[in-house]
Each structure stands twice: as C-alpha cells, then as structure tokens.
Design an enzyme around this catalytic site. Sequence first.
Site, short mmCIF file in Angstrom:
data_model
loop_
_atom_site.label_atom_id
_atom_site.label_comp_id
_atom_site.label_asym_id
_atom_site.label_seq_id
_atom_site.Cartn_x
_atom_site.Cartn_y
_atom_site.Cartn_z
N ASN A 76 0.85 -1.20 0.00
CA ASN A 76 0.00 0.00 0.00
C ASN A 76 0.88 1.24 0.00
OD1 ASN A 76 -1.73 2.19 0.88
ND2 ASN A 76 -3.21 0.61 1.29
N HIS A 126 -11.50 1.29 3.97
CA HIS A 126 -10.52 0.34 3.45
C HIS A 126 -11.18 -0.54 2.40
CE1 HIS A 126 -7.06 -2.12 3.34
NE2 HIS A 126 -7.57 -3.14 3.97
N ASP A 171 -5.84 -8.53 0.62
CA ASP A 171 -5.93 -7.34 1.46
C ASP A 171 -4.55 -6.68 1.50
OD1 ASP A 171 -6.37 -5.41 3.32
OD2 ASP A 171 -7.29 -6.71 4.81
N CYS A 214 -5.29 1.26 -1.26
CA CYS A 214 -5.90 -0.07 -1.16
C CYS A 214 -7.04 -0.20 -2.16
CB CYS A 214 -6.38 -0.35 0.25
SG CYS A 214 -7.38 0.96 0.95
#
Length: 1117
Positions: free
Chosen positions: A202, A454, A471, A207
Amino acid sequence: MTVMAPAPIDQQEDEEMLVPQSDLTDNHQPMEVVAQPEAANTVENQPVEDPPSSRFTWRIENFSRLNAKKHYSEVFVVGGYKWRILLFPKGNNVDHLSMYLDVADSASLPYGWSRYAQFSLAVVNQIHNKYSIRKDTQHQFNARESDWGFTSFMPLGELYDPCRGYLVNDTLIVEAEVVVRRIVDYWTYDSKKETGYVGLKNQGATCYMNSLLQTLYHIPYFRKAVYHMPTTENDMPSGSIPLALQSLFYKLQYSDSSVATKELTKSFGWDTHDSFMQHDVQELNRVLCEKLEDKMKGTVVEGTIQQLFEGHHMNYIECINVDYKSTRKESFYDLQLDVKGCHDVYASFDKYVEVERLEGDNKYHAEQYGLQDAKKGVLFIDFPPVLQLQLKRFEYDFMRDTMVKINDRYEFPLQLDLDRDGGKYLSPDADRRVRNLYTLHSVLVHSGGVHGGHYYAFIRPTLSDQWYKFDDERVTKEDMKRALEEQYGGEEELPQTNPGFNNTPFKFTKYSNAYMLVYIRESDKDKIICNVDEKDIAEHLRERLKKEQEEKEHKKKEKAEAHLYTIIKVARDDDLAGQIGKDIYFDLVDHDKVRSFRIQKQITFNVFKEEIAKEFGIPVQFQRFWLWAKRQNHTYRPNRPLTPLEETQSVGTLREVSNKVHNAELRLFLEVELGLDLRPIAPPDKTKEDILLFFKHYNPEKEELRFVGRLFVKSTGKPIEILSKLNKMAGYAPDEEINLYEEIKFEPSVMCEPIDKKITFRASQLEDGDIVCFQKSLPVESTEQFRYPDVPSFLEYVHNRQIVHFRSLEKPKEDDFCLEMSRLYTYDDVVERVAQKLGLNDPSKIRLTSHNCYSQQPKPQPIKYRGVDHLSDMLVHYNQTSDILYYEVLDIPLPELQGLKTLKVAFHHATKDEVVIHTIRLPKQSTVGDVINDLKTKVKLSHPDAELRLLEVFYHKIYKIFPPSEKIENINDQYWTLRAEEIPEEEKNLGPNDRLIHVYHFTKETAQNQMQILNFGEPFFLVIHEGETLAEIKVRIQKKLQVPDEDFAKWKFAFLSLGRPEYLQDSDIVSSRFQRRDVYGAWEQYLGLEHSDNAPKRAYAANQNRHTFEKPVKIYN
C-alpha cells in the site's frame, strides 16, 4: 491498509489519518499503521469462530463545560480485556474532536503484552441517527501503542453547533463497537507459501487501487493481453503504463513477496499526494480501461478491452396510442446497480429495466404526432463475457448536501442467470442462442464510511470452490460464507458478552459490504481462465525483470553480509576543492560524495593501503590517513593521523576505534604531499607542535568561497609568518593585505571570528583540522558596494538563505514565482519582497498561507498579520521544513481585514424571485443592526421605508431571527445560511390574537420502513389570524408564492410537530393548531406544504469551504 500517518493538525475530515494519541502531537514521526487483516485459514474452508464483540454507549453530560484536556469513559470489558474511550473535548492540538480506544489497564499488564481489536467509534446524532459519524479501524495494541484512534474525528465547529444534533441539552453520546480477534504473527506470515499468491504494497491510501489490480490480474485473458502489448527495452516503466502494468503483473506471477505499485502510479503521472488521496474504484477502473484501450490501438491486442468488458443496451421510448418508437443503442463497460430499495442483484436488474410511463405533464413529444402518452425503458442487446457490476453504495443526500454510504443488506448469487423469466432483461434484437449464465469471480469490499475506509477483494482465480482474500500485502484463504454472505451488509445481532452490562442484545450495522462484483459467463470461462506462462512475456521484459531480481538479490545478500564488511570512505584534497563553494560551504566535505570501499573486516589496514595505491596511483609509502572526529559543536574535522601500529590492525578494529557510535563506516582523510614536479612525496614528520590547518578563500565581489589548500604550521608560530603562502594560494601578490577568520561552527547559528595575525596559533586556540577563511582587506569606503563584504556576513547569508516557491492560493498546485530570501527575514521583509515582485504598492494587502507538508496543500488558516517573527516560522510544519508559501492579494490591508468580520448574506428580494449573495465586512464589535444598515446601501428595496431582518436558515428551516443588537463576532456563516429579507407590512401590524408561524416545503421518503420528512426550498413566515381556515390561508400562500392553479391543486397541507405530519382539511381552523407558544424550538412546529421538489437547484452556496472536494481520478500519461 497501510496509512502513512503524520500528526494531522490541519487535516480535513476526508483526509482522516489514524494515529496513537499523544499530547506532543508535533513529535509524531511519520509511521506505518498496519491494519491487520484477520487470521488466515491454512486449511481450506476451515470454519471460523465468531470473535468476542460488544458495544459500549457513553453519555457525557455538561459536555461543553468539561475543562480537562483529556476525558476517559468508565471501563468496559470485551474478550476478557478491559477497555475505555479516551476523548479530547477541545481536540488533541487540532480543531477537531479527538477520540481513541484505550487499553484501560495497560500500566499493570505483564511485559510484552499484545492484543488485537477491530473497532469503530461513533458520535451519535440525536436528531437523525443516520447522520451519526462513525469511523472504524483495527490495531494491535501493545505497551508502546496502548491507545489508537482518530486525532481528527470530526470538526469541533460541527460538534458544538446546536442545530447539528450531536450535542443536545449539552449531552454527547459516544459509542464504541469492539471486536477482539486472535493475534496472528503478522510479520512472519508468508502469503506465497500459504496461498500461492502474493499481495500488493500500500502506497498511502491505495488499497482501493490494489483490490482492482488484483481483480484484473486474476482475469488471465486480460493479463495475457497486457503481456502482449508492444513495449521496448528502451521504455521506462515510470513513463509507460503498458510496461509498468506488464512489470507489475510479472512480479505478481513470479515474485515470492508482496509487490510495490510505485512504478505504476508514476506511469499514471501521479505524485505522492495523489497516492494519499483515496479515490473511487469504479472511476479508476473506467479511466484505466480507457487508457489501456487507447494504448492497445494499432497493436495485436487491439479491441481486447471491448471483447472482455463491453456490452450493449437499448434505450427506447414507445408511444401507447400511435405507432411511433424511438430507440438508441449504447455500450457499457460496467453497470451501476441500485442498492437502496433492492434486496438483491435480480431486484436491481428488475429496477434497471423498469418501464416508466410518460403521461400527464410529462408526455413525450413524438415527431409529427406532438405530445403523446408513452413508455420509456432500457433492455439489453448483449452482455459481455466479463460482467462488472458496480453497486451504488454511495449516494448524494440532498438534506445534508453530502455523500452518504448505504449499508443496507444486499444479496448476490454465486450463479447469476440473466436469461431468467423468459429473458425479460433482453431486447427483441438480442441473440437468444447465447446463454447468459454467469458465475461469480470476485467481490470487491469497502469497509468504513463515506469519508474513507478500506478496500479489499475476495477472488477465486480459477473459479474453484476456494476463495482468497487479497488485502494489500496479505493474501489468505477464505471460505465461501466469508466471501459472499458476510459481504451482503445490513445489520447483525451480536451476542452479549458482559452480563449485567447493556443487557439487551443489540443489532449493529455492518460497515463492510460488497461494492463491486465481477461475474464471468459460463460459456466463456475456458477462454477467459486461460493459461498464461513465460512465453507470453516479451524477452526484453523477462531480461529486465530478471536483472531487477538479481540486483534485489545482490542487495539482499549485501545486507545479510553487511556485518562481515566495513565501508571505508576516503576524502582527498580533490574532494574538498570540488565540493566547497558548490555543494557545501561549511566544514570540509560531504562524506556521501567521496570514494567508498567495501572491505572485509578482518583485512589489515596495510593491505587496504595497497588497494588505495592501485585506485589512486599513490604508492603506499606516500599515503598518510587521518581519522575524522565529531566535535562537541557538531562540526566534523580531521582529528589525528593513524599510527604505524594502528595500520597493522584489521579495518574492523579501526572502525571501532574511530567511531564509538554503531556505524558501519570508517571515514578517513588521505593526506598526500606533492613535490615540485607534482608527484607524491613522503609526508613530513608530524610532532605535537605541528598543526594541520585547512584554508578557504572568499571573494566578496563574486560572492565566492573556495578551498585553496592546507598547511602544517607550528603552534608557536604566528599567522603573519604564512601570509605570503596564503597569497600564493589565492593568486595574490606576496604582500597583499589579507584578513583571516576562523570558521568555528554553523549549527544552530554561524560562528566565524577574526584571527589576530600577530599572536601565536596556540594563543588563538587553533588545532588540527581547524578551518581558516581569508580574504583581501577592504577599505572602509568600499565595504558598502558589496552585499556581503566579509566572510562572517557571507557565511551568515549562506546559512540562512532559502529559495521560496510562491503559489497563488487560487492555484495551489502551480509555482507562480520563486524568490531567494533569508530565513531571518521578518514578516514585513517577506511581504515587501512579494509585493515588489507582483508590482504592488501596498505590502499589507498581501496575505500568506503556510504549506502542509503531509497533505501537500495550503493550511486551512492563513498567517495573521505579523503573526510570525521570521520566514523560518512560516516554512516549518511540525518537524519538517517546506519551501512553499501561498499568497493572495486582498482588496483591503490585512490588519484592517483582521479587525473585520466577514459575513456572506443571501438577500431575498421582496418582489423579484432572485437571491443575491452579498459579502459584508464590518468591525468585529459591530451588531446585526450594522449589517442591515450596510446591506441597505447595496440592495434595491421594494420601497424606501422597507425594514430588513436577518435570519439563520439551516436545512430549509428558519432557526433564528437575529435581534439587531446582537454582536456579529460570534455569528457563524460557515455551516448555515444567513438570509436577509424585508419585513412584510402585515407582520408589523400583528393583532393581539394573530400568530406568526413558520411555513416550510416538504416531501416524504420511506427508508428502511420508516417514513422521513425531507424539507426543501425556501422557508418563510406567515401571519395567521384567529378563526382563519386553511382554505383562506391557501389563497394567500398561492399568491405569495405565485404557484399556477394546476400545480397548486396537487399540494397537500399539514401541521407538523417534531417531524410528524397531521394533514389539514380546507375547513380546519389553522390557528387552533398553533396554540402553544412555549414549544422548544419554534422551527419544530410548522405549517408544511407537501409537494414534489421540481425547482432547479440554485447555483449559489453561501458556505463553500476551501479544500472540501474530492479530487477526480486522473491518469495523466
């Protein structure tokens, strides 16, 4: 998601950063905040236990009277752990409410304790719950970071505004939802080993981009097409989107660890600030696909984007009573589906193709047939092989004039059949032989609220039963329930974990939910989920990436072996001559720019000298090395030569001798003496009496400082004895009169003092490594012709000089001009130079604003007139120094403006349907009466004796009539509109039984099975007389608003009290409803006019703030 989180004193709400609480916010270093994802399932489809969770509600009474800087809640228990909320009622050194979750017993926990929780903190809106502000995050708590949360939770202006509904009867309600999860060793988890896939790093707030890139990468046909885009070995990834994407995909396919996206974002033309802006996945998807489509033109993969993602629908309008039909074919790359009011994807498709009837006032104008009743709709001609569905989780709320997130439950199937019910979604032109049966490939999830949050993705790359969660850097195996049902959104009931505490089970809204779905058509899946291997990747790309990999491995190896080596940095006379006066002015050399050697620690120094002989062509016997030392005054000078005994030792031992600090470097100065033929000769013997001095020469005419050489002098000797040598070094006549100065230090301020030529070097306290600066002696009369006539003044200038980039506040991204200034300039000096540059006679009309180094934007508050002492104070932001200032040219001097209050007032003309915004500037001690008098000079009144009043309007309701005596200093026009209007004659002559009532426009809306009243339009006052019926009042209202009979007949009238409508009949006596005069907030009792809101939105906005708009996604290259 990883957020680089500096101390956010000037953060806007949409730039929310997560930071641990600290009273000393200006000591925050930029740090990585790693939100840890959930534990990985290492066994496929392993059931996941529900973690302990709970909600805590905290009512804080007399909130505005809290004087303590910090305020703690009582302790509550979740997952066997004690927690509490920590609140800063007036902000933690920011103008926002600051709120954190705190481990209540951190001081008494055993050494090395750690716990991991996902949590949300909320400030409840006590008027409309849907406007509550909630922010969520996750954190691994430990002794160093025992609290975590939001320094800029919400603006204090909003919180303390009584009309907003957050503070009611001076009571604030705060909620915390905490879910305690099992701690996984985040750092040792290996995504590749556990899942076969790697994640993406990131870059700040990217993200949203990472989840999209993973989705596109896992469509193999798309990846193959990207690999086949023509690129060459001369392209640079940072300047070519195709090459950057090829490079990224190659690394995702073959790398063992997470991959960086910096090259790709650079190829987009993004700067660091763009990476910190959280954008919209859908917008980025469209822009990226458009760019790739464009770059694929004229190549072997031209048309791939269309083949994969493009479908077509038909917009039609068909007349009911005549034979006329109009159709238009349009293409789409993704479909936007409504979430609100739809329980699943099929319901959204039903709504998409819903037929709208055009009749009554809304008839369709058909060519040659005139106005006709018609039906209007959309049907699909074909669907693409890869169907991208964007779920409309965000929508505009007209009441709040802001975006809101819809967290309603919304289901989506594993298999989607778009041929259902006899192909009701298809147009007559559709090819019915194509079977539109789709299988779910990926689910993109948004967790959090409208102002950030997120993003991550659940993907099944091969369409098997195994799902994976991508993720950011972490990839984990997940079961189907996690990927589907848990992303439907809606509400969830949590079991109670603390008996006797909040006993009733409660439902809480799930803020994580699906936001984009990708389906692949069953009949195309073998073509799309194809094999992609090395032969699909261009040779030059494989070579480039192999080389990159080798360099990476080499660096890794160097790092691993670093403890076996010493870096030796060798400075020589040439380095001093090359750097002084160009790169540096103080001290002697920048050690990062001298020749360095990586030498094994066990090698003796004498062996190293042989390497120097080869490198520099200086025989070993002619080399003498000096150790450098850091002095107490922070200068860095050669200190003493190495002894013959030291030269027999290993370089590792020497490094330890020379450097008490754990630094892997050994820094040396190589002294080489040259004979008359300029060849190296043996260095002279050095006794304790000999001092090595370094000399710099200054020319005031050229403002030039340069290194001219070094000399050994006897400590008992005097400077006067070496003047002819110095003149020779400088190229002067032997008897030129010169002045000598010692350069003593330069931090924090410059110290450079004259040397008495007639006393000994020892008496002047000169020692090895000292620096002597000299220049020609100037006659007193000629000193004025030079800006910096002597060495001290020149060094002072160099130490404080600063190039400042000035930007117009209206164009904060573009440099307008640069000025060289001194950091010691006063406020007046700075504005004078700017005014001079702009050709402005009055510098006091310049207003400056400092730069926020973290957000790369102007700070919200400008610099007050003479509000800082020096330029250096204007440029500092926490522990960072900027070189940017923003300027604006005012129409009046700044000191005068600061003594004034500026209000934006919307003037509503009595007879014309127009609203004009006026900016009123008056001294702060002025009253509302003064505002009205000033306004009268600017507006046209309906008659000369008309009286004006000032109202406070908020969300289409009148909250206050300002008394003329009220001081304007505390009036805030930032959140609500100030409206000025003439007082109607009828209101001036109220009879004893007449009432002045509020009249508002409203419409009804049903949301989550609850009826809501939405006000709109301009509210107004109306006089009603005792015994007057609704029918009589309607006549007056229609006349006042000038509504046509046809429209007015559709209006309904209701008495509303606290948001509940009671509809009135024409015969009802209206005054009987408005009996109670003491009701709290007169605006909560009003006559409501119910009708549709057809008025065009006015273009004015009295309260537009700076920097409040989300930037659109742009890819510049």
